[in-house]
Design an enzyme around this catalytic site. Structure first.
Site, PDB file in Angstrom:
ATOM      1  N   GLU A 283       0.888  -1.179   0.000  1.00 52.50           N
ATOM      2  CA  GLU A 283       0.000   0.000   0.000  1.00 52.50           C
ATOM      3  C   GLU A 283       0.912   1.211   0.000  1.00 52.50           C
ATOM      4  O   GLU A 283       1.531   1.521   1.016  1.00 52.50           O
ATOM      5  CB  GLU A 283      -0.887   0.003   1.256  1.00 52.50           C
ATOM      6  N   CYS A 317      -2.393   9.102   2.264  1.00 53.20           N
ATOM      7  CA  CYS A 317      -1.988   8.521   0.977  1.00 53.20           C
ATOM      8  C   CYS A 317      -2.997   8.831  -0.127  1.00 53.20           C
ATOM      9  O   CYS A 317      -2.618   9.039  -1.276  1.00 53.20           O
ATOM     10  CB  CYS A 317      -1.822   7.016   1.125  1.00 53.20           C
ATOM     11  N   GLU A 414       4.246  13.287  -4.607  1.00 53.63           N
ATOM     12  CA  GLU A 414       3.439  13.245  -3.381  1.00 53.63           C
ATOM     13  C   GLU A 414       4.095  14.145  -2.334  1.00 53.63           C
ATOM     14  O   GLU A 414       5.209  13.884  -1.898  1.00 53.63           O
ATOM     15  CB  GLU A 414       3.373  11.803  -2.863  1.00 53.63           C
TER      16      GLU A 414
HETATM   17  P1  TAP Z   1       8.115   5.337   4.743  1.00 48.09           P
HETATM   18  O1  TAP Z   1       9.231   6.253   4.963  1.00 48.09           O
HETATM   19  O2  TAP Z   1       8.105   4.478   3.536  1.00 48.09           O
HETATM   20  O3  TAP Z   1       8.062   4.435   6.055  1.00 48.09           O
HETATM   21  C1  TAP Z   1       7.050   3.476   6.240  1.00 48.09           C
HETATM   22  C2  TAP Z   1       7.544   2.418   7.188  1.00 48.09           C
HETATM   23  O4  TAP Z   1       8.626   1.724   6.576  1.00 48.09           O
HETATM   24  C3  TAP Z   1       8.083   2.947   8.511  1.00 48.09           C
HETATM   25  O5  TAP Z   1       7.776   2.024   9.525  1.00 48.09           O
HETATM   26  C4  TAP Z   1       9.572   2.975   8.255  1.00 48.09           C
HETATM   27  O6  TAP Z   1      10.336   2.901   9.435  1.00 48.09           O
HETATM   28  C5  TAP Z   1       9.746   1.712   7.445  1.00 48.09           C
HETATM   29  N1  TAP Z   1      10.933   1.645   6.622  1.00 48.09           N
HETATM   30  C6  TAP Z   1      11.779   2.636   6.244  1.00 48.09           C
HETATM   31  N2  TAP Z   1      12.761   2.128   5.468  1.00 48.09           N
HETATM   32  C7  TAP Z   1      12.531   0.800   5.358  1.00 48.09           C
HETATM   33  C8  TAP Z   1      13.174  -0.269   4.673  1.00 48.09           C
HETATM   34  N3  TAP Z   1      14.259  -0.078   3.933  1.00 48.09           N
HETATM   35  N4  TAP Z   1      12.638  -1.506   4.758  1.00 48.09           N
HETATM   36  C9  TAP Z   1      11.514  -1.724   5.471  1.00 48.09           C
HETATM   37  N5  TAP Z   1      10.867  -0.762   6.162  1.00 48.09           N
HETATM   38  C10 TAP Z   1      11.365   0.491   6.096  1.00 48.09           C
HETATM   39  O7  TAP Z   1       6.715   6.063   4.738  1.00 48.09           O
HETATM   40  P2  TAP Z   1       6.177   7.108   5.798  1.00 48.09           P
HETATM   41  O8  TAP Z   1       6.925   8.358   5.556  1.00 48.09           O
HETATM   42  O9  TAP Z   1       6.155   6.518   7.166  1.00 48.09           O
HETATM   43  O10 TAP Z   1       4.648   7.245   5.352  1.00 48.09           O
HETATM   44  C11 TAP Z   1       4.268   8.030   4.321  1.00 48.09           C
HETATM   45  C12 TAP Z   1       4.055   7.203   3.071  1.00 48.09           C
HETATM   46  O11 TAP Z   1       3.158   6.135   3.316  1.00 48.09           O
HETATM   47  C13 TAP Z   1       3.407   8.029   1.993  1.00 48.09           C
HETATM   48  O12 TAP Z   1       4.047   7.788   0.755  1.00 48.09           O
HETATM   49  C14 TAP Z   1       1.971   7.513   1.952  1.00 48.09           C
HETATM   50  O13 TAP Z   1       1.327   7.689   0.737  1.00 48.09           O
HETATM   51  C15 TAP Z   1       2.154   6.087   2.299  1.00 48.09           C
HETATM   52  N6  TAP Z   1       0.906   5.512   2.822  1.00 48.09           N
HETATM   53  C16 TAP Z   1       0.164   4.719   2.011  1.00 48.09           C
HETATM   54  C17 TAP Z   1      -1.038   4.204   2.466  1.00 48.09           C
HETATM   55  C18 TAP Z   1      -1.818   3.325   1.569  1.00 48.09           C
HETATM   56  S1  TAP Z   1      -3.043   2.521   2.216  1.00 48.09           S
HETATM   57  N7  TAP Z   1      -1.548   3.234   0.303  1.00 48.09           N
HETATM   58  C19 TAP Z   1      -1.496   4.504   3.743  1.00 48.09           C
HETATM   59  C20 TAP Z   1      -0.722   5.330   4.537  1.00 48.09           C
HETATM   60  C21 TAP Z   1       0.482   5.831   4.065  1.00 48.09           C
HETATM   61  P3  TAP Z   1      10.844   4.277  10.126  1.00 48.09           P
HETATM   62  O14 TAP Z   1       9.618   5.017  10.463  1.00 48.09           O
HETATM   63  O15 TAP Z   1      11.535   3.808  11.325  1.00 48.09           O
HETATM   64  O16 TAP Z   1      11.706   4.955   9.110  1.00 48.09           O
END
Ligand code: TAP
Length: 504
Positions: A283, A317, A414
């Protein structure tokens, strides 16, 4: 109700009727008529990992701080989980799957999941305050949306646990095994429930890593898992950095992985597990078009635009971050939007009157600011209502850009913040072409009086969900997910549950 209404009245200043006009009070909201939430979030000074039914210190002995983005104060310290902790959590989940949960009849699993839902409801207010303090989103949103929706996901999936044979009639439906899950910071508790509830209903055991910006409600939910008496190892929560999430995703014990987060990290994970035979759901990000036609009820559409992009400070998102407005009404819509934005209350997330709370972190605020700079440099026109930044905390006023073209970064990438890029169109074909001109495909909105337009757009827009004359409507029964670089797989509904099942 009577008691709280009375209490609320007595806290309001006697001069309430002498309110100045909204434009004048904008930016002074911390001083003006505050209505702070006072429920105790029952935070601990330190949270450990939750592995095998117990709270345990991390193998490396290190901790990290979680900060309240509303005032920059430290909320708690959290265990910094690493590879050894993920190994232990995966071993516990494997044991639980082999010996208890994976063999338990669905009707028994259902009782546990119902218990999780009810215990979460019992502690709803505490969870709402904790979430608001950890994430910065307004208390009105955590109280009325995040926490009730999280409980609703547990209730909905509890109902499925003893009816799995109806998911795919004629096929045998079995759980997959141990599921590794990584979630983002924008809806910490809600994303956790979207992940855990279907996994448990299908008979899987989970190891989940919350975002390091917002880990608190995940470990609080672990308390509920313990209180509900789930067998040890069925749910394991490992807090820690992204690298810990990467280790979990690639772990040999995880038969399925479920990731919600940025497209960038999603691609890294997909590369790291390629060829390992894991089931996968992703997602990822979005850049939704919210399309307003000249026959739409414009006041209602303006409310939908505001909800679409300023809900949760735009850190959503499926946010309607690109407004496509029909040329004949473009000026009128922008004028109405500006009037509306002048009275949105930006400030203390714990104030019940706040509409726009804090951005989740300093890093995220700087990233959004970078997009504002790029929008101006590339020639779009930026507008913000009057705003006085509080001395502490990560705040940004709702921001709109007009004169945006499709090549601008603010129209393509985004931003994940309270920033709306406004483009115009003349024909329905142009609207479709512009809406689909993105690498993403998560959601879209359409505002029109004509059913034929809604039908046409709902088939021609390449988006997982198309809302008509509304925006940001969610329900556990309804599948949610994307196309293209917004990911694959669904969460919610029958389709979401199927992604946690093995069919033979
Ligand atoms: P990310 O930076 O991608 O982080 C998401 C999660 O992944 C966090 O727990 C992060 O840990 C972890 N992570 C970071 N690097 C990783 C790696 N190399 N391998 C595995 N996990 C890793 O996203 P964010 O900034 O938290 O959230 C925003 C993004 O999420 C946006 O792009 C948004 O669109 C998307 N999102 C999508 C949806 C759906 S349903 N499509 C819903 C909500 C959000 P840390 O926090 O410790 O870095």
């Amino acid at each position: 109700m009577a008691t709280s209404a009375t209490a609320k009245k007595t806290t309001r200043p006697a001069t309430r009727s002498a309110r100045p006009a909204p434009e004048l009070i904008f930016g002074d909201l911390w001083e003006y008529d505050p209505s702070p939430e006072t429920a105790d979030p029952k935070l601990k000074a330190r949270y450990e990992l939750f592995i095998d039914g117990k709270f345990v210190p991390p193998a490396g002995g290190k901790y990290f701080d979680s900060i309240n983005p509303g005032n920059e104060q430290k909320l708690a310290e959290l265990a910094l989980g690493g590879a050894a902790d993920v190994d232990a959590a995966c071993a516990a989940a494997t044991r639980a799957f082999d010996t208890t949960w994976g063999r338990m009849p669905g009707r028994e699993r259902a009782k546990y999941i119902y218990r999780l839902a009810r215990l979460l409801q019992d502690r709803a207010r505490e969870f709402a305050v904790a979430e608001t303090m950890d994430n910065g989103k307004p208390i009105r949103e955590t109280r009325d949306f995040d926490v009730p929706m999280a409980a609703a996901h547990f209730f909905y999936h509890a109902g499925w646990a003893d009816k799995l044979e109806y998911l795919a009639p004629g096929r045998r439906v079995a759980p997959i095994g141990v599921v590794g899950q990584v979630i983002p910071w924008n809806f910490p508790l809600l994303m956790l429930s979207w992940k855990i509830a279907p996994a448990l209903a299908a008979g899987n055991c989970v190891v989940i890593k919350p975002a390091s910006n917002t880990p608190i409600t995940a470990v609080k939910l672990a308390e509920i898992v313990q209180d509900a008496g789930l067998p040890p190892g069925v749910v394991n929560v490992v807090t820690g950095p992204g690298s810990t999430g990467g280790y979990l995703m690639a772990h040999p014990a995880t038969a399925k992985i479920a990731f919600t987060g940025s497209t960038e990290v999603g691609k890294v994970i997909m590369r790291s597990v390629a060829g390992r035979g894991k089931r996968m759901t992703m997602e990822l990000g979005g850049k939704a078009a919210n399309i307003v036609f000249d026959d739409a009820p414009l006041d209602q559409a303006v409310e939908g635009i505001v909800n679409g992009i300023f809900f949760n400070q735009g850190q959503v998102c499926c946010a309607g971050s690109r407004l496509l407005v029909h040329e004949p009404v473009a000026e009128q819509v922008v004028a109405k939007l500006k009037t509306r934005l002048r009275v949105l209350r930006v400030g203390n997330p714990l104030d019940k009157n706040t509409d726009v709370g804090a951005i989740v972190s300093r890093d995220q605020l700087e990233s959004i600011q970078g997009y504002l700079d790029s929008g101006v440099q590339e020639g779009a026109e930026m507008w913000q209502p009057p705003f006085r930044r509080p001395a502490k905390g990560f705040y940004l006023p709702p921001t709109i850009f007009t004169g945006v073209t499709q090549s601008h970064r603010i129209a393509r990438e985004e931003i994940f913040g309270p920033v709306l890029s406004i483009l115009t169109f003349r024909t329905i074909e142009e609207a479709v072409e512009k809406a689909n001109n993105t690498a993403y495909g998560l959601s879209a909105g359409v505002w029109t009086d004509k059913g034929s337009r809604i039908l046409k757009l709902s088939t021609e827009l390449k988006a997982g969900v198309v809302w008509a004359n509304t925006f940001n409507k969610f329900d556990p029964t309804s599948p949610f997910g994307g196309y293209k670089e917004s990911g694959f797989g669904r969460e919610g509904g029958r389709q979401g549950l199927l992604d946690y099942c093995r069919l033979t």
